[in-house]
Design an enzyme around this catalytic site. Structure first.
Site, PDB file in Angstrom:
ATOM      1  N   THR A   7       0.854  -1.185   0.000  1.00 55.79           N
ATOM      2  CA  THR A   7       0.000   0.000   0.000  1.00 55.79           C
ATOM      3  C   THR A   7       0.888   1.232   0.000  1.00 55.79           C
ATOM      4  OG1 THR A   7      -1.600   1.291   1.267  1.00 55.79           O
ATOM      5  CG2 THR A   7      -0.151  -0.110   2.535  1.00 55.79           C
ATOM      6  N   ASN A   9      -0.235   3.880   1.373  1.00 60.85           N
ATOM      7  CA  ASN A   9      -0.769   4.615   2.523  1.00 60.85           C
ATOM      8  C   ASN A   9       0.016   4.218   3.783  1.00 60.85           C
ATOM      9  OD1 ASN A   9      -2.243   5.369   4.764  1.00 60.85           O
ATOM     10  ND2 ASN A   9      -4.225   4.757   3.931  1.00 60.85           N
ATOM     11  N   GLY A  11      -0.374   4.928   6.841  1.00 61.50           N
ATOM     12  CA  GLY A  11      -1.233   4.578   7.976  1.00 61.50           C
ATOM     13  C   GLY A  11      -1.617   3.105   7.946  1.00 61.50           C
ATOM     14  N   GLU A  41      -2.817   0.748 -10.674  1.00 64.85           N
ATOM     15  CA  GLU A  41      -4.184   1.248 -10.830  1.00 64.85           C
ATOM     16  C   GLU A  41      -5.203   0.196 -10.397  1.00 64.85           C
ATOM     17  OE1 GLU A  41      -7.343   3.026 -13.952  1.00 64.85           O
ATOM     18  OE2 GLU A  41      -5.468   2.247 -14.761  1.00 64.85           O
ATOM     19  N   ASP A  70      -8.605  -4.386  -0.229  1.00 66.73           N
ATOM     20  CA  ASP A  70      -9.538  -3.458  -0.850  1.00 66.73           C
ATOM     21  C   ASP A  70     -10.835  -3.488  -0.057  1.00 66.73           C
ATOM     22  OD1 ASP A  70      -9.765  -1.533  -2.918  1.00 66.73           O
ATOM     23  OD2 ASP A  70     -11.194  -2.818  -3.937  1.00 66.73           O
ATOM     24  N   GLY A 155     -12.167   8.186   7.012  1.00 65.53           N
ATOM     25  CA  GLY A 155     -13.141   7.759   6.004  1.00 65.53           C
ATOM     26  C   GLY A 155     -14.577   7.948   6.473  1.00 65.53           C
ATOM     27  N   TYR A 156     -15.328   6.844   6.511  1.00 67.02           N
ATOM     28  CA  TYR A 156     -16.736   6.892   6.887  1.00 67.02           C
ATOM     29  C   TYR A 156     -16.948   6.527   8.362  1.00 67.02           C
ATOM     30  CZ  TYR A 156     -17.623   7.226   1.887  1.00 67.02           C
ATOM     31  OH  TYR A 156     -17.645   7.646   0.573  1.00 67.02           O
ATOM     32  N   ASP A 157     -15.880   6.499   9.161  1.00 66.02           N
ATOM     33  CA  ASP A 157     -16.003   6.100  10.565  1.00 66.02           C
ATOM     34  C   ASP A 157     -17.032   6.931  11.332  1.00 66.02           C
ATOM     35  OD1 ASP A 157     -14.296   3.987  10.637  1.00 66.02           O
ATOM     36  OD2 ASP A 157     -12.618   5.062  11.534  1.00 66.02           O
ATOM     37  N   LYS A 177     -12.362  -1.533  17.648  1.00 65.00           N
ATOM     38  CA  LYS A 177     -12.800  -1.559  16.244  1.00 65.00           C
ATOM     39  C   LYS A 177     -12.077  -2.676  15.482  1.00 65.00           C
ATOM     40  CE  LYS A 177     -12.535   0.819  11.877  1.00 65.00           C
ATOM     41  NZ  LYS A 177     -11.963   1.909  11.085  1.00 65.00           N
TER      42      LYS A 177
HETATM   43  P1  IMP Z   1      -9.374   1.040   1.025  1.00 66.41           P
HETATM   44  O1  IMP Z   1      -9.777   0.115  -0.080  1.00 66.41           O
HETATM   45  O2  IMP Z   1      -8.951   0.336   2.262  1.00 66.41           O
HETATM   46  O3  IMP Z   1      -8.395   2.084   0.572  1.00 66.41           O
HETATM   47  O4  IMP Z   1     -10.678   1.833   1.463  1.00 66.41           O
HETATM   48  C1  IMP Z   1     -11.381   2.639   0.527  1.00 66.41           C
HETATM   49  C2  IMP Z   1     -12.132   3.718   1.258  1.00 66.41           C
HETATM   50  O5  IMP Z   1     -13.151   3.120   2.081  1.00 66.41           O
HETATM   51  C3  IMP Z   1     -11.304   4.554   2.201  1.00 66.41           C
HETATM   52  O6  IMP Z   1     -10.720   5.636   1.536  1.00 66.41           O
HETATM   53  C4  IMP Z   1     -12.330   5.010   3.231  1.00 66.41           C
HETATM   54  O7  IMP Z   1     -13.024   6.138   2.751  1.00 66.41           O
HETATM   55  C5  IMP Z   1     -13.293   3.855   3.282  1.00 66.41           C
HETATM   56  N1  IMP Z   1     -12.957   2.946   4.397  1.00 66.41           N
HETATM   57  C6  IMP Z   1     -12.253   1.797   4.338  1.00 66.41           C
HETATM   58  N2  IMP Z   1     -12.150   1.237   5.560  1.00 66.41           N
HETATM   59  C7  IMP Z   1     -12.801   2.079   6.390  1.00 66.41           C
HETATM   60  C8  IMP Z   1     -13.016   2.047   7.799  1.00 66.41           C
HETATM   61  O8  IMP Z   1     -12.577   1.158   8.537  1.00 66.41           O
HETATM   62  N3  IMP Z   1     -13.719   3.078   8.302  1.00 66.41           N
HETATM   63  C9  IMP Z   1     -14.221   4.095   7.534  1.00 66.41           C
HETATM   64  N4  IMP Z   1     -14.025   4.177   6.235  1.00 66.41           N
HETATM   65  C10 IMP Z   1     -13.320   3.163   5.658  1.00 66.41           C
END
Ligand code: IMP
Length: 200
Positions: A7, A9, A11, A41, A70, A155-157, A177
């Site tokens: 990743t 990211n 974090g 991508e 993902d 994110g949407y937490d 969590k």
């Molecule tokens: P990713 O595939 O892990 O990068 O997640 C895609 C998107 O989903 C992130 O950018 C967040 O907006 C949202 N997301 C993923 N996991 C969480 C979570 O644990 N809490 C809140 N939002 C999440």
């Protein structure tokens, strides 16, 4: 055994250090192996596709076992939207608060029982000759309002309330969590696979 966390990211690498603490592996980041600039991508239609595409690309580039994940957010009343690409929900150029406001707007006036949703996380573990996929799901609902006061999360937490709770994840300590979340559930299965791979 070395495990590359595929990743960009930072974090997420720290998060996997916690989630995989029980696994017999040494975690490496993309920067550790000189692949910090490599971008892959996400072009798949499913979480499985995207996790596999990322894990396979980084495993090939590094020669190491690679983990990629993902995550999708699926809201029943919205026919599964935001879906596989929650970070792109509402279109390009929006901030996360704007994406959350869009989600709340689409659910305006819906009672709690019509706000059911789930986070799903797929983790792919790829090596040069193998691929394993695991899936974790966390059921819940979308809150009536964004919890702008909550201290935890991203994110949407601040608007996801997992089943059995009455506060969003922005009010739930991270270690709690991690035990119940989509990513935590998938990671628990990934630990079992890593143990098997190390013992093989
Ligand atoms: P990713 O595939 O892990 O990068 O997640 C895609 C998107 O989903 C992130 O950018 C967040 O907006 C949202 N997301 C993923 N996991 C969480 C979570 O644990 N809490 C809140 N939002 C999440």
């Amino acid at each position: 055994m070395k495990l590359l966390i595929a990743t960009t990211n930072p974090g997420k690498v720290r998060e996997y250090e916690i989630l995989l603490a029980g696994a017999p592996v040494q975690l490496l980041s993309l920067n550790d192996v000189g692949l910090g600039d490599m971008d892959v991508e996400e072009s798949g239609k499913t979480l499985e596709d995207n996790a596999r595409i990322k894990a396979t690309a980084y495993a090939q580039a590094s020669g190491l076992l690679a983990l990629a994940d993902d995550t999708g957010l699926f809201v029943d009343a919205l026919d599964g939207r935001p879906g596989v690409y929650p970070a792109r929900y509402g279109g390009p150029g929006l901030t996360m608060p704007q994406r959350r406001a869009k989600l709340l707007g689409e659910l305006a006036n819906a009672p709690d029982e019509k706000r059911t949703a789930r986070f799903v996380c797929v983790i792919a573990l790829a090596a040069h000759n193998s691929l394993e996929l695991v899936r974790g799901t966390c059921e819940g609902r979308i809150a009536q309002a964004d919890d702008s006061e909550g201290r935890e999360g991203f994110g949407y937490d601040s608007l996801f309330i997992s089943q059995g709770y009455d506060v969003p994840w922005s009010r739930v300590p991270m270690d709690e969590k991690n035990r119940i979340s989509h990513r935590g559930q998938a990671a628990q299965q990934a630990v079992l696979i890593l143990e098997r791979l190390v013992n093989a």
